[in-house]
Design a protein around this motif. Structure first.
Motif, PDB file in Angstrom:
ATOM      1  N   ARG A 190      -4.674  -4.765  -7.074  1.00 51.91           N
ATOM      2  CA  ARG A 190      -4.131  -6.113  -7.282  1.00 51.91           C
ATOM      3  C   ARG A 190      -3.387  -6.237  -8.601  1.00 51.91           C
ATOM      4  NH1 ARG A 190      -7.629 -11.229  -5.541  1.00 51.91           N
ATOM      5  NH2 ARG A 190      -7.241 -10.093  -3.605  1.00 51.91           N
ATOM      6  N   TYR A 192       1.691  -8.064  -2.968  1.00 47.70           N
ATOM      7  CA  TYR A 192       1.030  -7.805  -1.698  1.00 47.70           C
ATOM      8  C   TYR A 192      -0.441  -8.221  -1.774  1.00 47.70           C
ATOM      9  CZ  TYR A 192      -1.419  -5.317   1.979  1.00 47.70           C
ATOM     10  OH  TYR A 192      -2.239  -5.027   3.035  1.00 47.70           O
ATOM     11  N   ALA A 247      -3.811  -3.399   5.728  1.00 52.25           N
ATOM     12  CA  ALA A 247      -5.085  -3.580   5.017  1.00 52.25           C
ATOM     13  C   ALA A 247      -5.933  -2.314   5.051  1.00 52.25           C
ATOM     14  CB  ALA A 247      -5.853  -4.749   5.626  1.00 52.25           C
ATOM     15  N   ALA A 271      -3.825  -8.024   0.961  1.00 59.53           N
ATOM     16  CA  ALA A 271      -4.276  -7.522   2.262  1.00 59.53           C
ATOM     17  C   ALA A 271      -4.733  -8.673   3.138  1.00 59.53           C
ATOM     18  CB  ALA A 271      -5.406  -6.517   2.069  1.00 59.53           C
ATOM     19  N   GLN A 273      -4.610   1.254  -0.979  1.00 64.37           N
ATOM     20  CA  GLN A 273      -4.105   0.128  -1.757  1.00 64.37           C
ATOM     21  C   GLN A 273      -3.724   0.561  -3.167  1.00 64.37           C
ATOM     22  OE1 GLN A 273      -4.120  -3.142  -0.028  1.00 64.37           O
ATOM     23  NE2 GLN A 273      -4.411  -1.607   1.580  1.00 64.37           N
ATOM     24  N   PRO A 318       0.818  -1.219   0.000  1.00 64.46           N
ATOM     25  CA  PRO A 318       0.000   0.000   0.000  1.00 64.46           C
ATOM     26  C   PRO A 318       0.855   1.274   0.000  1.00 64.46           C
ATOM     27  CG  PRO A 318      -0.965  -1.601   1.466  1.00 64.46           C
ATOM     28  CD  PRO A 318       0.331  -2.187   0.990  1.00 64.46           C
TER      29      PRO A 318
END
Length: 438
Positions: free
Chosen positions: A358, A342, A351, A344, A355, A315
């Motif tokens: 993905r 990464y 988390a 979460a 972010q 993040p």
């Protein structure tokens, strides 16, 4: 993922080397307890993908093998117990995975009585529900020592788990939620396990743990002291798994660089190569510390090969931060990268951070892997014509050099033997090798 089968029990290990070591205790415990075919999934939760693989394997087994008892243990089971129960699997907590009673029908474990692998345990009826705490103290509030976990005889190398849990608070990691704070096995119990491996002909031991470098913090000793004790045994090769760079003290550094029985292969838990990302991860080192450590290691023992854990797409990581991690592969001469995007983990501070997405994390992980592959291939090519020794795996053909380079013999050798070889041409990620006279 690896599968070990014994009689009517199968153990499927996901994730780390510690799980592989603990898998043997699971197999032995379940074999003692079960009267029916059983498959135990020893799960990992370090990434979403690791958890997804476990769920997929559990669903497949429940669907395709309805007569087999399906049990889930390990870190994913610890964090997502209700989800696995809803699928129809039985769940055994991490602390209970080495107890035979855990695999009896209609039982689950809560922390009370001491047993193999981890804390003391007491078995309570399944209908009472799982215990609410993931702590690691016994009924009197004390923290019992970890019981060493020794892998089976089916590998040429023995994996020996010497500690579990972690007392740090990295923002991305759910390990402390799944395994509790750091606990170490006693030196004497580890020596007993190591003697077992040596007696059954395993000539290399790999020390492993969740936070291996913290070994002894809870008992007044240290990883360096443990290594020194192990080297007093008739052990030919000792290898250490992932080490926190800020915990390599002078004693451990000297052992890594001066004792020939410790393999010239150092795997570092680096995670990132940018100082801002490291700060937000709550790591305890900075980029310059990692670079300097590698420089010192290689100056003292040039043949040392460097491995590292790296996370892509943490993040808030921007393009410049990622570029620093990408450059770290060359700056630290990383030839064995454990690289993943990464993901979460619920309950962790990271988390809740902004972010990067993905797809971005996956793309950056792919770039890190490509850079690492180039570095590894160039390193392997430079090894051509060099001589080393090789520990031969159970197939009689494959194995690893002292520096962990993967080798394959032109002609078979005795499984478990350590043989002198000359490295030949590279074939992908491994080298062809020819056995030579001493």
């Amino acid at each position: 993922m690896s599968v070990a089968e014994a009689g009517r029990v199968e153990v499927v290990n996901f994730g780390c080397r510690l799980n592989l070591a603990e898998g043997e205790a699971i197999r032995a415990a379940a074999t003692r307890a079960t009267s029916r075919d059983t498959i135990v999934f020893n799960s990992c939760a370090v990434t979403d993908e690791a958890v997804r693989q476990t769920r997929q394997a559990v669903r497949r087994s429940l669907r395709e093998r309805p007569d087999v008892a399906v049990v889930v243990t390990g870190c994913a089971a610890e964090l997502e117990a209700e989800r696995f129960r809803a699928m129809g699997a039985r769940v055994v907590r991490n602390e209970a995975k080495g107890l035979a009673e855990s695999y009896l029908q209609n039982s689950c474990a809560s922390p009370r009585r001491r047993g193999p692998i981890s804390d003391g345990l007491e078995i309570v009826p399944a209908e009472d529900g799982p215990p609410p705490s993931r702590g690691n103290t016994d009924i009197l509030g004390a923290t019992p020592p970890y019981t060493p976990a020794l892998s089976g005889a089916d590998h040429a190398r023995a994996f020996l788990g010497v500690q579990t849990g972690c007392s740090h608070s990295c923002t991305f990691c759910a390990t402390v939620l799944a395994r509790g704070t750091a606990r170490s096995a006693t030196v004497e119990s580890i020596l007993t396990a190591a003697r077992t491996a040596i007696d059954r002909g395993q000539r290399e031991i790999v020390l492993t743990g969740v936070d291996l470098a913290s070994y002894g913090d809870d008992s007044g000793t240290s990883l360096a002291a443990l290594v020194e004790a192990l080297l007093r045994l008739p052990l030919e090769r000792l290898r250490l798994s992932s080490l926190d760079p800020d915990r390599i003290d002078d004693g451990l550094f000297a052992l890594l660089t001066q004792d020939a029985r410790i393999m010239p292969h150092v795997h570092l838990s680096l995670q990132a190569g940018d100082d801002m990302v490291l700060t937000r991860m709550k790591r305890r080192h900075r980029r310059a510390d990692a670079v300097r450590l590698v420089e010192r290691l290689k100056a003292a023992r040039p043949e040392i090969a460097i491995g590292a854990d790296l996370i892509a797409g943490f993040p808030t990581e921007d393009a410049a931060m990622f570029a620093n991690s990408l450059a770290l592969i060359d700056d630290c001469d990383i030839v064995f990268g454990h690289i993943f995007p990464y993901s979460a983990r619920s309950g962790t501070p990271a988390a809740r951070m902004p972010q990067v997405g993905r797809s971005v994390a996956r793309e950056r992980a792919a770039r890190l892997r490509e850079a690492n592959a180039r570095r590894r291939h160039a390193w392997l090519d430079r090894l051509r014509g060099s001589t080393t020794t090789m520990l031969v795996e159970r197939d009689g053909r494959t194995g690893h050099a002292e520096n962990f380079a993967a080798l394959i013999l032109a002609t078979p050798a005795e499984p478990g033997a350590i043989v002198p070889v000359r490295a030949g041409a590279r074939d992908g990620d491994r080298m062809n090798a020819e056995r030579i006279s001493r």
